[in-house]
Write an enzyme that holds these catalytic residues in place. Sequence first.
Site, PDB file in Angstrom:
ATOM      1  N   HIS A  82      15.075   6.388 -17.618  1.00 35.26           N
ATOM      2  CA  HIS A  82      14.189   5.597 -16.761  1.00 35.26           C
ATOM      3  C   HIS A  82      12.805   5.502 -17.369  1.00 35.26           C
ATOM      4  O   HIS A  82      12.264   6.487 -17.856  1.00 35.26           O
ATOM      5  CB  HIS A  82      14.082   6.261 -15.379  1.00 35.26           C
ATOM      6  CG  HIS A  82      13.150   5.533 -14.474  1.00 35.26           C
ATOM      7  ND1 HIS A  82      13.550   4.456 -13.716  1.00 35.26           N
ATOM      8  CD2 HIS A  82      11.827   5.687 -14.236  1.00 35.26           C
ATOM      9  CE1 HIS A  82      12.516   3.989 -13.042  1.00 35.26           C
ATOM     10  NE2 HIS A  82      11.458   4.721 -13.336  1.00 35.26           N
ATOM     11  N   ARG A 168       3.394   0.626   0.201  1.00 36.44           N
ATOM     12  CA  ARG A 168       2.395   1.157  -0.735  1.00 36.44           C
ATOM     13  C   ARG A 168       1.712   0.021  -1.492  1.00 36.44           C
ATOM     14  O   ARG A 168       0.505   0.023  -1.692  1.00 36.44           O
ATOM     15  CB  ARG A 168       3.053   2.131  -1.726  1.00 36.44           C
ATOM     16  CG  ARG A 168       3.391   3.477  -1.088  1.00 36.44           C
ATOM     17  CD  ARG A 168       4.279   4.309  -1.997  1.00 36.44           C
ATOM     18  NE  ARG A 168       3.701   4.561  -3.283  1.00 36.44           N
ATOM     19  CZ  ARG A 168       4.404   4.693  -4.412  1.00 36.44           C
ATOM     20  NH1 ARG A 168       5.734   4.597  -4.397  1.00 36.44           N
ATOM     21  NH2 ARG A 168       3.804   4.931  -5.544  1.00 36.44           N
ATOM     22  N   SER A 183       9.287   8.391  -5.404  1.00 40.75           N
ATOM     23  CA  SER A 183       9.884   7.055  -5.464  1.00 40.75           C
ATOM     24  C   SER A 183      10.883   6.969  -6.629  1.00 40.75           C
ATOM     25  O   SER A 183      12.031   6.547  -6.470  1.00 40.75           O
ATOM     26  CB  SER A 183       8.758   6.027  -5.630  1.00 40.75           C
ATOM     27  OG  SER A 183       9.260   4.778  -5.971  1.00 40.75           O
TER      28      SER A 183
HETATM   29  N1  URA Z   1       8.183   2.908 -10.237  1.00 38.44           N
HETATM   30  C1  URA Z   1       8.792   3.241  -9.060  1.00 38.44           C
HETATM   31  O1  URA Z   1       9.997   3.094  -8.916  1.00 38.44           O
HETATM   32  N2  URA Z   1       8.039   3.762  -8.091  1.00 38.44           N
HETATM   33  C2  URA Z   1       6.708   3.944  -8.199  1.00 38.44           C
HETATM   34  O2  URA Z   1       6.088   4.413  -7.281  1.00 38.44           O
HETATM   35  C3  URA Z   1       6.075   3.590  -9.420  1.00 38.44           C
HETATM   36  C4  URA Z   1       6.846   3.074 -10.431  1.00 38.44           C
END
Ligand code: URA
Length: 426
Positions: A82, A168, A183
């Site tokens: 990721h 957010r 997140s």
């Molecule tokens: N990527 C995400 O999936 N969440 C975040 O808060 C920031 C980047």
Amino acid sequence: MNMIDIINKTKRAIPLEDEEIVFLVNGYTKGEIPDYQMSAWLMAVCLNGLNDRETFSLTRAMRDSGDVLDLSCINGVTADKHSSGGVGDKTSLIVGPIAASCGVYVPKMSGRGLGHTGGTIDKLESISGYRTDLPFEDFAGIVNKTGFSIISQSGELCPADKKIYALRNASGTVDSIPLICASIMSKKLALNADIILLDVKCGSGAFMKTNLEARKLADLMERVGDAAGKKCRAVVTDMDSPLGFCIGNALEVKEAIEVLQGKVKGRLYDICIELAANLLELSGKGTYGKCTAMAEEAVKSGRALAVLKETIELQGGDGRICDDVSLLPQARFKHEIRASRDVEILSVNAEELGMASLLLGAGRLEKGDEIDPTAGIVLEFEAGDKISMDAPLMTLYSTYCSDFSEAAIRAYNAITFRDLTSSALT
Ligand code: URA
């Protein structure tokens, strides 16, 4: 239990109990807690932070708001890579096939882009016919066959993150390390691969602007991954300038293919080899040195490109693009920017170039905006290069926007030059 007490505790930096965190995540996901209370709590987190236990508890509650995938139908060790998001970041399209061609299974679910950062799903959808909405069984079947597949996140994974992330974005509460960690990690834990490699981007084009912040996020995500029983590693990589020379969806697919064809070396190739070697090492394929050599060999031999081609075809896309990148969609209009004098490129602001590319149609300002797969920017330089007067600096592409003036000014202003005919800086 009530939300006002919870907001007040976080406002006073008093740690929440696990049950209180479950209460607020479930209540907000079900629509029982209103946006204004959740925004107040998120702002309190931005100001006061959360401790490790609270962050893990938040991550777990968000993971459990939806399905947790059962990957036991995959025939071996599963690994997920990721990236925390950046400009021109096409590493998933390169690292996944490299790792898969070395015997690791890489099932990936990705998202769409928002703002100046691109999304892997938007990039893949620029490939004619490529389906990103496959049912889980088909996705798992492709992973078992080629070792690699990328589809879009399904509605059942982490619905809490979907709602909280949107709030957010609308309430100025994106830039909090524990919230970013929860997140990202809730989605990683819901995908449920055995190994998680996190590429935390750091610099002007990333969420984390400094190395210190990026390392803090990386360490926190590693601790949360470990607490969840995963083999988890987070590396910090530079996103001060864009990754590679291409920004934009079809343009980035083209560049990813060219890396796998062995035609593009440099920073993008080096970071992909580093990430792939980390994935292979975590998967037990040998020492880091041996894994680096394996990753390089996967590109040199064409095995990684063959994985990408077969995966694209199994997902309904035109795999011939792996042999002939001109089959990718092409822009109707282009605009070249040339150097007006002899210059040295001192730095490139990735965020500004991302915004210029968004103005051309390559990204979205609002969720749901249509994107132009052909739009974007191709750079002719890297920071440190010297460019002669009249030599090309970059080309802007678009199909729907024929007036390039605003994007061209923004893209030009993203570069800091040193004038080689005098010592003036622009
Ligand atoms: N990527 C995400 O999936 N969440 C975040 O808060 C920031 C980047």
